[in-house]
Design a protein around this motif. Structure first.
Motif, short mmCIF file in Angstrom:
data_model
loop_
_atom_site.label_atom_id
_atom_site.label_comp_id
_atom_site.label_asym_id
_atom_site.label_seq_id
_atom_site.Cartn_x
_atom_site.Cartn_y
_atom_site.Cartn_z
N LEU A 15 0.68 -1.12 -0.07
CA LEU A 15 -0.15 0.19 0.01
C LEU A 15 0.92 1.25 -0.04
CD1 LEU A 15 -2.62 -1.05 2.48
CD2 LEU A 15 -2.91 -0.99 0.34
N SER A 16 2.17 1.23 0.62
CA SER A 16 3.05 2.33 0.49
C SER A 16 4.10 1.71 1.17
CB SER A 16 2.44 3.47 1.69
OG SER A 16 2.67 3.11 2.97
N ARG A 19 3.49 0.46 4.48
CA ARG A 19 2.10 -0.36 4.83
C ARG A 19 1.92 -1.48 3.77
NH1 ARG A 19 -2.49 3.30 4.40
NH2 ARG A 19 -3.63 1.66 4.97
N SER A 20 1.46 -2.60 4.23
CA SER A 20 0.82 -3.62 3.38
C SER A 20 -0.12 -4.62 4.09
CB SER A 20 2.17 -4.56 2.95
OG SER A 20 2.73 -5.37 3.90
N PHE A 45 -10.42 -6.33 -2.55
CA PHE A 45 -9.28 -5.62 -2.92
C PHE A 45 -9.42 -4.95 -4.21
CE2 PHE A 45 -7.74 -8.95 0.17
CZ PHE A 45 -7.10 -7.87 0.97
N ALA A 106 -1.60 -2.21 -8.79
CA ALA A 106 -1.28 -2.95 -7.76
C ALA A 106 0.17 -3.62 -7.61
CB ALA A 106 -2.43 -4.14 -7.56
#
Length: 146
Positions: A15-16, A19-20, A45, A106
């Motif tokens: 995500l960043s 972050r995951s 998702f 993604a």
């Protein structure tokens, strides 16, 4: 006709930088479609929410990406891909899969061992280089035309 091989693996959706999130991914290989692999993700998702499932037996709300088995194999060793799917090795025993769509991109991280095991099982069904022996042009054309 051979039975498809299917393997459920864990991946991380990046995500960043810090972050995951973990998610379940179902990998499928069908001898009647010998050039392709399928990667199915839970609908939560997706930016669009639940979608219709595909013909490969995926759950009705899974998001399914279909791409070349050879791309997956090549991407385990060196960066590969020029279209919507890019695969590359990462540090440790990890492989990165980047999926590009008009809605966004993604980035997923897989354990390379899981992907190698899936590819090994697919090659037991259809050896690499012998895919042409399993192609059914009439069936493929019928599917294409609906």
């Amino acid at each position: 006709m051979h039975t498809p091989t299917e393997e459920t693996v864990q991946a991380r959706l990046i995500l960043s930088t810090h972050r995951s999130v973990r998610l379940r991914v179902v990998l499928t290989y069908r001898p009647e479609d010998p050039l392709a692999v399928r990667m199915a993700f839970p609908a939560e998702f997706s930016l669009d929410g639940p979608a219709d499932g595909g013909p490969g037996g995926e759950a009705a709300d899974d998001i399914v990406w279909i791409f070349a088995r050879q791309l997956l194999s090549a991407g385990l060793e060196l960066p590969a891909g020029v279209g919507d799917v890019h695969i590359r090795p990462a540090l440790g025993r990890r492989t990165m899969v980047e999926l590009r769509a008009p809605e966004g991109t993604a980035l997923l991280q897989f354990d390379t061992t899981d992907l190698r095991r899936f590819l090994w099982r697919s090659r037991l069904l259809v050896p690499e280089g012998e895919e042409h022996l399993y192609l059914d042009a009439d069936r493929a054309l019928a599917e294409l035309l609906g």
